[in-house]
Enzyme design. Structure first.
Site, PDB file in Angstrom:
ATOM      1  N   HIS A  61       0.855  -1.187   0.000  1.00 59.30           N
ATOM      2  CA  HIS A  61       0.000   0.000   0.000  1.00 59.30           C
ATOM      3  C   HIS A  61       0.892   1.239   0.000  1.00 59.30           C
ATOM      4  O   HIS A  61       2.118   1.135   0.173  1.00 59.30           O
ATOM      5  CB  HIS A  61      -0.934   0.009   1.217  1.00 59.30           C
ATOM      6  CG  HIS A  61      -0.240   0.136   2.530  1.00 59.30           C
ATOM      7  ND1 HIS A  61       0.501  -0.884   3.082  1.00 59.30           N
ATOM      8  CD2 HIS A  61      -0.156   1.176   3.409  1.00 59.30           C
ATOM      9  CE1 HIS A  61       1.003  -0.497   4.243  1.00 59.30           C
ATOM     10  NE2 HIS A  61       0.626   0.760   4.459  1.00 59.30           N
ATOM     11  N   HIS A  63       1.327   4.012   1.987  1.00 51.14           N
ATOM     12  CA  HIS A  63       1.747   4.835   3.111  1.00 51.14           C
ATOM     13  C   HIS A  63       3.272   4.900   3.047  1.00 51.14           C
ATOM     14  O   HIS A  63       3.934   3.913   2.695  1.00 51.14           O
ATOM     15  CB  HIS A  63       1.280   4.249   4.442  1.00 51.14           C
ATOM     16  CG  HIS A  63      -0.158   4.558   4.746  1.00 51.14           C
ATOM     17  ND1 HIS A  63      -0.951   3.727   5.512  1.00 51.14           N
ATOM     18  CD2 HIS A  63      -0.955   5.606   4.383  1.00 51.14           C
ATOM     19  CE1 HIS A  63      -2.176   4.259   5.610  1.00 51.14           C
ATOM     20  NE2 HIS A  63      -2.192   5.394   4.933  1.00 51.14           N
ATOM     21  N   ASP A  65       5.924   4.705   4.834  1.00 49.66           N
ATOM     22  CA  ASP A  65       6.881   3.760   5.404  1.00 49.66           C
ATOM     23  C   ASP A  65       6.980   2.463   4.618  1.00 49.66           C
ATOM     24  O   ASP A  65       7.841   1.631   4.904  1.00 49.66           O
ATOM     25  CB  ASP A  65       6.560   3.473   6.883  1.00 49.66           C
ATOM     26  CG  ASP A  65       5.150   2.960   7.116  1.00 49.66           C
ATOM     27  OD1 ASP A  65       4.245   3.335   6.363  1.00 49.66           O
ATOM     28  OD2 ASP A  65       4.949   2.184   8.075  1.00 49.66           O
ATOM     29  N   HIS A  66       6.134   2.300   3.606  1.00 53.77           N
ATOM     30  CA  HIS A  66       6.166   1.065   2.818  1.00 53.77           C
ATOM     31  C   HIS A  66       6.658   1.264   1.385  1.00 53.77           C
ATOM     32  O   HIS A  66       6.822   0.275   0.674  1.00 53.77           O
ATOM     33  CB  HIS A  66       4.781   0.425   2.795  1.00 53.77           C
ATOM     34  CG  HIS A  66       4.375  -0.141   4.118  1.00 53.77           C
ATOM     35  ND1 HIS A  66       4.404  -1.498   4.402  1.00 53.77           N
ATOM     36  CD2 HIS A  66       3.957   0.467   5.259  1.00 53.77           C
ATOM     37  CE1 HIS A  66       4.007  -1.692   5.647  1.00 53.77           C
ATOM     38  NE2 HIS A  66       3.730  -0.510   6.189  1.00 53.77           N
ATOM     39  N   HIS A 137      -7.141  -1.764   5.487  1.00 56.60           N
ATOM     40  CA  HIS A 137      -6.254  -0.744   6.045  1.00 56.60           C
ATOM     41  C   HIS A 137      -6.771   0.679   5.813  1.00 56.60           C
ATOM     42  O   HIS A 137      -6.040   1.650   5.987  1.00 56.60           O
ATOM     43  CB  HIS A 137      -4.843  -0.910   5.466  1.00 56.60           C
ATOM     44  CG  HIS A 137      -3.785  -0.148   6.195  1.00 56.60           C
ATOM     45  ND1 HIS A 137      -3.646  -0.185   7.575  1.00 56.60           N
ATOM     46  CD2 HIS A 137      -2.805   0.687   5.746  1.00 56.60           C
ATOM     47  CE1 HIS A 137      -2.632   0.590   7.933  1.00 56.60           C
ATOM     48  NE2 HIS A 137      -2.108   1.139   6.844  1.00 56.60           N
ATOM     49  N   ASP A 207       0.129  -3.917   6.044  1.00 50.20           N
ATOM     50  CA  ASP A 207      -0.634  -3.331   7.154  1.00 50.20           C
ATOM     51  C   ASP A 207      -2.109  -3.675   7.013  1.00 50.20           C
ATOM     52  O   ASP A 207      -2.697  -3.511   5.940  1.00 50.20           O
ATOM     53  CB  ASP A 207      -0.481  -1.811   7.164  1.00 50.20           C
ATOM     54  CG  ASP A 207       0.891  -1.365   7.631  1.00 50.20           C
ATOM     55  OD1 ASP A 207       1.738  -2.249   7.875  1.00 50.20           O
ATOM     56  OD2 ASP A 207       1.115  -0.150   7.737  1.00 50.20           O
ATOM     57  N   HIS A 263       6.310  -5.201  12.053  1.00 48.96           N
ATOM     58  CA  HIS A 263       5.786  -3.828  12.043  1.00 48.96           C
ATOM     59  C   HIS A 263       5.535  -3.316  13.462  1.00 48.96           C
ATOM     60  O   HIS A 263       4.588  -2.589  13.730  1.00 48.96           O
ATOM     61  CB  HIS A 263       4.498  -3.772  11.207  1.00 48.96           C
ATOM     62  CG  HIS A 263       4.133  -2.412  10.693  1.00 48.96           C
ATOM     63  ND1 HIS A 263       3.255  -1.587  11.348  1.00 48.96           N
ATOM     64  CD2 HIS A 263       4.502  -1.738   9.577  1.00 48.96           C
ATOM     65  CE1 HIS A 263       3.096  -0.466  10.649  1.00 48.96           C
ATOM     66  NE2 HIS A 263       3.853  -0.536   9.570  1.00 48.96           N
TER      67      HIS A 263
END
Length: 311
Positions: A61, A63, A65-66, A137, A207, A263
């Site tokens: 996805h 976001h 941090d990914h 998510h 996530d 995570h």
């Protein structure tokens, strides 16, 4: 042999102890990346993994941090004069975000980048498949399954003797064609081999809050890498994340062989997190640190840390 290399294991933001999510699967010389949080290129360099061996990247996805490590990774590939195409897979809006990324600076990759915007699909690549499944998510998000193809059973000496077969080119022909004619008889591969051996199955959720599709796709997995950001439900607030207890319950219901809790929120120390997991989990589990490697050999997992190997 399959290796699962944890390049980044923390959630939300990096700190001195751990980087944000990135997982490398090494299989038959190929490196497959799942998520590329900021700093992934540096983590790969530390782990002595060449970006030139990466052909496929699967993003769960968008976001930060990914996926924020993607630009640096692509630029490094370009500086190293990459020629092979790179395939990037992800949920809805993947094409838009990758295009924005590539238009954000004064460089253009000298190799082809193929962007695949997918839903729930089953992708076939030689000796393995990648399945994607929807998770919960709050934004378009996917989990992924790496599934090695099942392997033929071992040749049975007593059956080979019964049919007058011996080691050599004839067995290679039988394996390739599935059946042969020998001494006036039709011999099928299954006539002289034992039960088929299941290929390894690894599931990564990205996530998500707890959801039934994760349990469904993780059924009987050899390894489930499940996000477990928080220790307690009250810590989660309104975010779409999973607690340690919930991840353990999903792993138990899915009958997975090993659970990797992933995570972890930066607020928790490793010891605090481990203590809670031991209290709540009644399934085999690990809490990987950055540069931990899980190796699947002879039907079981072995874990080591790359940095400790090199000391």
């Amino acid at each position: 042999m399959l290796e699962v290399i944890f390049l980044g294991t923390g959630g939300i933001m990096p700190n001195r102890e751990r980087n944000v999510p990135a997982i490398a699967l090494r299989y038959k010389g190929e490196i497959i990346l799942f998520d590329v949080g900021e700093g992934t290129m540096r983590q790969m360099s530390t782990a002595k993994l060449s970006p030139m061996k990466v052909e496929k990247i699967f993003i769960t996805h968008f976001h930060g941090d990914h996926y924020l490590g993607l630009a640096a990774l692509i630029q490094t590939m370009n500086l190293w004069n990459r020629e092979k195409p790179l395939h990037i897979y992800g949920p809805k809006y993947t094409f838009r975000f990758i295009q924005n990324f590539l238009n954000s600076g004064f460089f253009r990759p000298g190799f082809d980048i193929h962007v695949h915007e997918i839903g729930e699909v089953r992708l076939k690549f030689g000796d393995y498949e990648i399945w994607s499944f929807k998770v919960e998510h709050g934004i378009p998000a996917l989990g992924y399954v790496f599934k090695e193809k099942d392997k033929r059973g071992k040749f049975l000496p007593e059956k080979l003797a019964e049919y007058g077969l011996s080691e050599g080119p004839i067995l290679g022909k039988l394996e390739k064609q599935g059946q042969i004619e020998w001494n006036g008889r039709i011999i099928r591969l299954e006539d002289v081999t034992g039960p088929r051996r299941k290929g390894v199955k690894v599931v990564y959720t990205g996530d998500t809050e707890p959801c039934e599709r994760t349990r469904l796709f993780a059924e009987n997995a050899d390894l489930l890498i499940h996000e477990a950001t928080y220790l307690r439900p009250e810590d989660r607030g309104d975010s779409y994340h999973t607690t340690v207890g919930e991840a353990c319950e999903i792993a138990k219901k899915a009958k997975v062989k090993l659970l990797a809790l992933f995570h972890r929120a930066f607020r928790y120390t490793y010891d605090e997190y481990m203590a809670k997991a031991r209290e709540l989990c009644d399934v085999p589990f690990v809490i990987p640190k950055d540069f931990d490697v899980l190796t699947f050999k002879s039907g079981r997992w072995e874990m080591r840390n790359l940095l400790e190997d090199w000391q």
